[in-house]
Design a protein around this motif. Structure first.
Motif, PDB file in Angstrom:
ATOM      1  N   CYS A  22     -23.146  -5.528 -81.163  1.00 21.47           N
ATOM      2  CA  CYS A  22     -23.409  -6.713 -80.337  1.00 21.47           C
ATOM      3  C   CYS A  22     -23.722  -6.235 -78.919  1.00 21.47           C
ATOM      4  O   CYS A  22     -23.407  -5.098 -78.547  1.00 21.47           O
ATOM      5  CB  CYS A  22     -22.198  -7.645 -80.307  1.00 21.47           C
ATOM      6  N   ALA A  23     -24.320  -7.099 -78.136  1.00 24.93           N
ATOM      7  CA  ALA A  23     -24.709  -6.733 -76.766  1.00 24.93           C
ATOM      8  C   ALA A  23     -23.518  -6.310 -75.915  1.00 24.93           C
ATOM      9  O   ALA A  23     -23.668  -5.488 -75.006  1.00 24.93           O
ATOM     10  CB  ALA A  23     -25.445  -7.891 -76.114  1.00 24.93           C
ATOM     11  N   ASP A  24     -22.319  -6.846 -76.210  1.00 22.79           N
ATOM     12  CA  ASP A  24     -21.138  -6.520 -75.401  1.00 22.79           C
ATOM     13  C   ASP A  24     -20.472  -5.197 -75.794  1.00 22.79           C
ATOM     14  O   ASP A  24     -19.550  -4.747 -75.134  1.00 22.79           O
ATOM     15  CB  ASP A  24     -20.110  -7.649 -75.477  1.00 22.79           C
ATOM     16  N   HIS A  25     -20.955  -4.558 -76.846  1.00 24.42           N
ATOM     17  CA  HIS A  25     -20.353  -3.302 -77.311  1.00 24.42           C
ATOM     18  C   HIS A  25     -20.882  -2.142 -76.464  1.00 24.42           C
ATOM     19  O   HIS A  25     -22.076  -2.063 -76.185  1.00 24.42           O
ATOM     20  CB  HIS A  25     -20.715  -3.076 -78.782  1.00 24.42           C
ATOM     21  N   PRO A  26     -20.010  -1.214 -76.043  1.00 27.92           N
ATOM     22  CA  PRO A  26     -20.455  -0.081 -75.221  1.00 27.92           C
ATOM     23  C   PRO A  26     -21.540   0.765 -75.890  1.00 27.92           C
ATOM     24  O   PRO A  26     -22.377   1.363 -75.217  1.00 27.92           O
ATOM     25  CB  PRO A  26     -19.185   0.746 -75.001  1.00 27.92           C
ATOM     26  N   GLY A  27     -21.539   0.815 -77.216  1.00 29.86           N
ATOM     27  CA  GLY A  27     -22.533   1.613 -77.919  1.00 29.86           C
ATOM     28  C   GLY A  27     -23.910   0.973 -77.984  1.00 29.86           C
ATOM     29  O   GLY A  27     -24.883   1.622 -78.349  1.00 29.86           O
ATOM     30  N   GLU A  46     -26.445 -13.953 -86.408  1.00 32.44           N
ATOM     31  CA  GLU A  46     -25.053 -14.231 -86.084  1.00 32.44           C
ATOM     32  C   GLU A  46     -24.206 -12.957 -86.031  1.00 32.44           C
ATOM     33  O   GLU A  46     -24.592 -11.922 -86.559  1.00 32.44           O
ATOM     34  CB  GLU A  46     -24.458 -15.199 -87.117  1.00 32.44           C
ATOM     35  N   ALA A  47     -23.058 -13.105 -85.382  1.00 32.38           N
ATOM     36  CA  ALA A  47     -22.081 -12.015 -85.361  1.00 32.38           C
ATOM     37  C   ALA A  47     -21.506 -11.854 -86.764  1.00 32.38           C
ATOM     38  O   ALA A  47     -21.510 -12.779 -87.574  1.00 32.38           O
ATOM     39  CB  ALA A  47     -20.966 -12.320 -84.365  1.00 32.38           C
ATOM     40  N   THR A  48     -21.047 -10.643 -87.050  1.00 29.45           N
ATOM     41  CA  THR A  48     -20.434 -10.367 -88.350  1.00 29.45           C
ATOM     42  C   THR A  48     -19.123  -9.613 -88.129  1.00 29.45           C
ATOM     43  O   THR A  48     -18.666  -9.480 -86.990  1.00 29.45           O
ATOM     44  CB  THR A  48     -21.418  -9.600 -89.254  1.00 29.45           C
ATOM     45  N   PRO A  52     -15.679  -0.279 -87.769  1.00 30.61           N
ATOM     46  CA  PRO A  52     -14.438   0.428 -88.080  1.00 30.61           C
ATOM     47  C   PRO A  52     -13.562   0.699 -86.859  1.00 30.61           C
ATOM     48  O   PRO A  52     -12.348   0.825 -86.987  1.00 30.61           O
ATOM     49  CB  PRO A  52     -14.914   1.738 -88.724  1.00 30.61           C
ATOM     50  N   GLU A  53     -14.165   0.763 -85.677  1.00 33.99           N
ATOM     51  CA  GLU A  53     -13.372   0.988 -84.465  1.00 33.99           C
ATOM     52  C   GLU A  53     -12.919  -0.320 -83.831  1.00 33.99           C
ATOM     53  O   GLU A  53     -12.279  -0.332 -82.794  1.00 33.99           O
ATOM     54  CB  GLU A  53     -14.181   1.829 -83.462  1.00 33.99           C
ATOM     55  N   GLY A  54     -13.300  -1.459 -84.481  1.00 33.20           N
ATOM     56  CA  GLY A  54     -12.905  -2.771 -83.969  1.00 33.20           C
ATOM     57  C   GLY A  54     -13.942  -3.424 -83.075  1.00 33.20           C
ATOM     58  O   GLY A  54     -13.751  -4.536 -82.612  1.00 33.20           O
ATOM     59  N   GLY A  55     -15.055  -2.719 -82.819  1.00 42.32           N
ATOM     60  CA  GLY A  55     -16.094  -3.254 -81.937  1.00 42.32           C
ATOM     61  C   GLY A  55     -16.956  -4.321 -82.609  1.00 42.32           C
ATOM     62  O   GLY A  55     -17.068  -4.375 -83.827  1.00 42.32           O
ATOM     63  N   SER A  56     -17.554  -5.162 -81.797  1.00 44.69           N
ATOM     64  CA  SER A  56     -18.343  -6.281 -82.296  1.00 44.69           C
ATOM     65  C   SER A  56     -19.661  -5.822 -82.929  1.00 44.69           C
ATOM     66  O   SER A  56     -20.240  -4.811 -82.530  1.00 44.69           O
ATOM     67  CB  SER A  56     -18.617  -7.261 -81.155  1.00 44.69           C
TER      68      SER A  56
END
Length: 65
Positions: A22-27, A46-48, A52-56
């Motif tokens: 997602c856009a808010d994820h650092p990666g 949509e978001a899903t 595995p690291e808990g990121g969006s």
């Protein structure tokens, strides 16, 4: 071009779905995946479930037809 390869191997009507940051994820900025998919014609969905690291995560879709 990659889009030509996609259309060579994927027969429509149908579609391709990928999951990316997602856009808010650092990666998201570091990987460039979102820009890559958008340049290929994928549209954000949509978001899903989180990664595995808990990121969006978000689904991107490409219509083939």
């Amino acid at each position: 071009m990659l889009t030509d390869a996609i259309h060579r191997f994927v027969r429509g009507p149908g579609g391709i779905e990928v999951v990316t940051f997602c856009a808010d994820h650092p990666g998201a900025a570091a990987s460039g995946a979102r820009v890559f998919y958008e340049r290929l014609g994928f549209t954000p969905g949509e978001a899903t479930d989180p990664g595995p690291e808990g990121g969006s995560r978000q689904i991107y879709r490409l219509a083939v037809g």
